[in-house]
Design a protein around this motif. Structure first.
Motif, PDB file in Angstrom:
ATOM      1  N   LYS A 293      65.471  16.161  10.056  1.00 34.82           N
ATOM      2  CA  LYS A 293      65.934  14.802  10.297  1.00 34.82           C
ATOM      3  C   LYS A 293      65.030  14.093  11.307  1.00 34.82           C
ATOM      4  N   PRO A 294      64.672  12.821  11.060  1.00 35.85           N
ATOM      5  CA  PRO A 294      63.867  12.078  12.027  1.00 35.85           C
ATOM      6  C   PRO A 294      64.553  11.947  13.375  1.00 35.85           C
ATOM      7  N   GLY A 295      65.882  11.775  13.371  1.00 35.47           N
ATOM      8  CA  GLY A 295      66.611  11.589  14.614  1.00 35.47           C
ATOM      9  C   GLY A 295      66.592  12.789  15.537  1.00 35.47           C
ATOM     10  N   MET A 296      66.133  13.948  15.031  1.00 37.46           N
ATOM     11  CA  MET A 296      66.086  15.146  15.855  1.00 37.46           C
ATOM     12  C   MET A 296      64.661  15.544  16.209  1.00 37.46           C
ATOM     13  N   GLY A 297      63.686  14.687  15.905  1.00 42.23           N
ATOM     14  CA  GLY A 297      62.296  14.988  16.212  1.00 42.23           C
ATOM     15  C   GLY A 297      62.076  15.224  17.701  1.00 42.23           C
ATOM     16  N   ILE A 298      61.076  16.041  18.037  1.00 38.71           N
ATOM     17  CA  ILE A 298      60.823  16.394  19.426  1.00 38.71           C
ATOM     18  C   ILE A 298      60.474  15.170  20.252  1.00 38.71           C
ATOM     19  N   ASP A 299      59.661  14.270  19.689  1.00 36.86           N
ATOM     20  CA  ASP A 299      59.290  13.071  20.436  1.00 36.86           C
ATOM     21  C   ASP A 299      60.508  12.194  20.709  1.00 36.86           C
ATOM     22  N   GLU A 300      61.398  12.070  19.709  1.00 39.04           N
ATOM     23  CA  GLU A 300      62.570  11.225  19.924  1.00 39.04           C
ATOM     24  C   GLU A 300      63.503  11.832  20.974  1.00 39.04           C
ATOM     25  N   TYR A 301      63.610  13.158  20.971  1.00 40.24           N
ATOM     26  CA  TYR A 301      64.424  13.844  21.977  1.00 40.24           C
ATOM     27  C   TYR A 301      63.910  13.526  23.386  1.00 40.24           C
ATOM     28  N   LEU A 302      62.593  13.580  23.561  1.00 43.63           N
ATOM     29  CA  LEU A 302      62.013  13.339  24.880  1.00 43.63           C
ATOM     30  C   LEU A 302      62.050  11.857  25.253  1.00 43.63           C
ATOM     31  N   ILE A 303      61.948  10.967  24.258  1.00 40.91           N
ATOM     32  CA  ILE A 303      62.084   9.532  24.527  1.00 40.91           C
ATOM     33  C   ILE A 303      63.480   9.233  25.068  1.00 40.91           C
ATOM     34  N   GLU A 304      64.484   9.799  24.410  1.00 42.48           N
ATOM     35  CA  GLU A 304      65.862   9.593  24.870  1.00 42.48           C
ATOM     36  C   GLU A 304      66.041  10.137  26.288  1.00 42.48           C
ATOM     37  N   LYS A 305      65.459  11.301  26.541  1.00 43.27           N
ATOM     38  CA  LYS A 305      65.579  11.909  27.853  1.00 43.27           C
ATOM     39  C   LYS A 305      64.872  11.066  28.914  1.00 43.27           C
ATOM     40  N   ALA A 306      63.704  10.522  28.569  1.00 44.13           N
ATOM     41  CA  ALA A 306      62.969   9.677  29.513  1.00 44.13           C
ATOM     42  C   ALA A 306      63.740   8.403  29.838  1.00 44.13           C
ATOM     43  N   ASN A 307      64.345   7.801  28.832  1.00 44.25           N
ATOM     44  CA  ASN A 307      65.132   6.595  29.071  1.00 44.25           C
ATOM     45  C   ASN A 307      66.294   6.877  30.019  1.00 44.25           C
ATOM     46  N   LYS A 308      66.963   8.009  29.835  1.00 48.00           N
ATOM     47  CA  LYS A 308      68.090   8.350  30.702  1.00 48.00           C
ATOM     48  C   LYS A 308      67.635   8.629  32.126  1.00 48.00           C
ATOM     49  N   ALA A 309      66.429   9.188  32.262  1.00 44.93           N
ATOM     50  CA  ALA A 309      65.911   9.514  33.588  1.00 44.93           C
ATOM     51  C   ALA A 309      65.198   8.335  34.249  1.00 44.93           C
ATOM     52  N   GLY A 310      65.063   7.223  33.536  1.00 43.43           N
ATOM     53  CA  GLY A 310      64.341   6.078  34.080  1.00 43.43           C
ATOM     54  C   GLY A 310      62.850   6.314  34.173  1.00 43.43           C
ATOM     55  N   LYS A 311      62.338   7.211  33.328  1.00 45.69           N
ATOM     56  CA  LYS A 311      60.916   7.551  33.346  1.00 45.69           C
ATOM     57  C   LYS A 311      60.162   6.575  32.436  1.00 45.69           C
ATOM     58  N   PRO A 312      59.059   5.974  32.897  1.00 43.93           N
ATOM     59  CA  PRO A 312      58.314   5.031  32.047  1.00 43.93           C
ATOM     60  C   PRO A 312      57.826   5.691  30.758  1.00 43.93           C
ATOM     61  N   ILE A 313      57.874   4.936  29.661  1.00 41.97           N
ATOM     62  CA  ILE A 313      57.412   5.417  28.358  1.00 41.97           C
ATOM     63  C   ILE A 313      56.264   4.524  27.903  1.00 41.97           C
ATOM     64  N   ILE A 314      55.164   5.149  27.521  1.00 41.69           N
ATOM     65  CA  ILE A 314      53.956   4.427  27.104  1.00 41.69           C
ATOM     66  C   ILE A 314      53.681   4.719  25.634  1.00 41.69           C
ATOM     67  N   SER A 315      53.511   3.682  24.832  1.00 40.26           N
ATOM     68  CA  SER A 315      53.142   3.847  23.425  1.00 40.26           C
ATOM     69  C   SER A 315      51.628   3.875  23.296  1.00 40.26           C
ATOM     70  N   LEU A 316      51.102   4.931  22.703  1.00 39.92           N
ATOM     71  CA  LEU A 316      49.670   5.036  22.474  1.00 39.92           C
ATOM     72  C   LEU A 316      49.235   4.252  21.244  1.00 39.92           C
ATOM     73  N   GLU A 317      50.173   4.017  20.343  1.00 39.75           N
ATOM     74  CA  GLU A 317      49.899   3.252  19.121  1.00 39.75           C
ATOM     75  C   GLU A 317      51.034   2.256  18.925  1.00 39.75           C
ATOM     76  N   SER A 318      51.068   1.635  17.757  1.00 38.17           N
ATOM     77  CA  SER A 318      52.154   0.716  17.427  1.00 38.17           C
ATOM     78  C   SER A 318      52.627   0.999  16.011  1.00 38.17           C
ATOM     79  N   ALA A 319      53.871   0.633  15.741  1.00 35.82           N
ATOM     80  CA  ALA A 319      54.393   0.789  14.383  1.00 35.82           C
ATOM     81  C   ALA A 319      53.555  -0.003  13.397  1.00 35.82           C
ATOM     82  N   ASP A 320      53.081  -1.160  13.837  1.00 36.57           N
ATOM     83  CA  ASP A 320      52.257  -2.016  12.977  1.00 36.57           C
ATOM     84  C   ASP A 320      50.982  -1.295  12.555  1.00 36.57           C
ATOM     85  N   SER A 321      50.377  -0.533  13.480  1.00 38.07           N
ATOM     86  CA  SER A 321      49.134   0.153  13.142  1.00 38.07           C
ATOM     87  C   SER A 321      49.369   1.228  12.093  1.00 38.07           C
TER      88      SER A 321
END
Length: 419
Positions: A271-299
């Motif tokens: 499932k996409p919702g259980m991907g490792i990156d998404e897990y860590l994104i959710e965790k970073a948001n809860k911890a107030g840790k900045p998240i940086i996108s290296l690419e974009s969905a558009d690319s």
């Protein structure tokens, strides 16, 4: 059919982004080691994004010994040396002798005590997962899940540290818990870098991009752009899924392929919702840790749409009839990719990455160009005067290979150590 192209992150971005904004009044189900927990008349509720559950049923299911102090309205629980205490109406709690601030305090609702599920479960050693598309909470015991090792490197330079984690974008409960080295790297990091921060994607923008790039608007349909043989295989595939044979006629081949990839991944239980990156994104948001996108969905959409018609059709055939692809393509299933990630098999990772070179256009677009661009950004982290720690999480296919991130940085003189 169990084939999935490692190329097509775009639909996973679409799926995850749409699912992440589907608000719900309560989770549809809570599963413990795969079995649904029944709460009777007192159903779980969702408050400010926190799942609250009736206290007594959840403590019984998790085999937690509990002591209830009626005078102070305080519950103290313990299991295998782990413990917690919380009080009705108070956001101050204790977890393994450490003070914790709860996002939502325990409360009484119609004479039933409700407690925050994640706090209880994680404190006594359970892995907690959330599937937004199914609105399902999963609790997995350490005995039930060996978790996954993944691919982790550490690079240091000028007082800066970069942890590189090769991720998998679709996963299941068996990938968790992540091993301590990965969790510790996340804790140590000042920020989190990912391919795309899914939590910031506006689904309206995604829909607009898909219409602009993935839908024919010149009066033609899919039948006009692929061979009769390929179209026939597609309609046969759709019939096996109980779908109308013309379901994807307005889609370009790359978008059809993302749909098939998603269907096949779901068949493999990923499932996409259980991907490792998404897990860590959710965790970073809860911890107030900045998240940086290296690419974009558009690319990602532009990359897929920019492939030649011939390559788009061959990628489509990878999901429909891989034996018919010329030149022969690697036989890589979703199950295989998930297995090598769980095992942390670096040799298999290198072989899988190298096999992506079955088509020069594919390899250059999917890996070479993107890998080199991401490597440049990571080099900036390492050469900075800020002396910070960064965690970079991208698909594991971007790590090795002739122009992979790890290999590129090593060629520049940096030392990458496996963790």
């Amino acid at each position: 059919m169990k084939k999935i192209s490692t190329l097509l992150l775009s639909l996973f971005l679409v799926t995850a982004a749409f699912s992440s904004v589907q608000a719900a009044e309560k989770p549809s189900s809570i599963r413990l080691n795969g079995e649904q927990i029944q709460f009777g008349a007192s159903e779980p509720i969702l408050e400010n994004g926190v799942t609250l559950v009736p206290m007594r049923p959840i403590l019984e299911k998790l085999d937690i010994e509990v002591n209830w102090d009626e005078a102070t309205q305080t519950a103290r629980g313990a299991k295998e040396g782990l413990s917690f205490s919380l009080q009705i109406g108070s956001a101050n709690a204790m977890a393994n002798n450490q003070g914790v601030q709860l996002e939502v305090a325990p409360k009484l609702i119609r004479n039933v005590t409700y407690v925050p599920l994640r706090f209880i479960a994680e404190t006594v050693g359970y892995q907690v997962g959330w599937n937004p598309s199914l609105r399902q909470v999963t609790l997995t015991s350490k005995q039930q899940s060996e978790g996954g090792r993944g691919f982790l490197w550490k690079i240091e330079n000028k007082g800066n540290t970069v942890y590189l984690l090769g991720s998998i974008h679709v996963a299941d409960e068996s990938m968790y818990p992540l091993r301590p080295e990965i969790e510790n790297a996340f804790t140590a990091a000042d920020d989190l870098s990912v391919e795309v921060d899914l939590s910031t994607i506006d689904p309206v923008d995604i829909q607009k991009q898909i219409v602009e790039l993935g839908i024919y608007n010149d009066g033609t349909t899919l039948k006009d752009h692929i061979s009769v043989e390929t179209y026939t295989k597609l309609t046969a595939f759709l019939k096996t899924k109980g779908m109308p044979e013309h379901s994807f006629d307005k889609f370009k081949p790359w978008l059809v392929n993302t749909q098939l990839s998603n269907l096949n991944a779901a068949n493999d239980g990923l499932k996409p919702g259980m991907g490792i990156d998404e897990y860590l994104i959710e965790k970073a948001n809860k911890a107030g840790k900045p998240i940086i996108s290296l690419e974009s969905a558009d690319s990602n959409y532009k990359l897929n749409n920019g492939f030649s018609d011939a390559l788009q059709e061959r990628l489509l055939l990878l999901n429909l009839d891989p034996n018919s692809v010329v030149p022969p393509a690697p036989d890589v299933s979703a199950e295989y990719l998930a297995r090598i990630w769980k095992e942390g098999n670096y040799d298999a990772l290198a072989e899988s990455t190298q096999s992506s070179g079955w088509d020069a256009e594919y390899y250059k677009g999917l890996l070479t160009n993107r890998d080199l661009a991401m490597a440049e950004k990571i080099k900036a982290y390492l050469n900075s005067d800020k002396q910070q720690t960064h965690m970079v999480v991208v698909g594991f296919s971007h790590m090795l290979g002739d122009y992979g991130i790890v290999r590129t940085l090593e060629k520049e003189g940096f030392k990458a150590e496996k963790q």
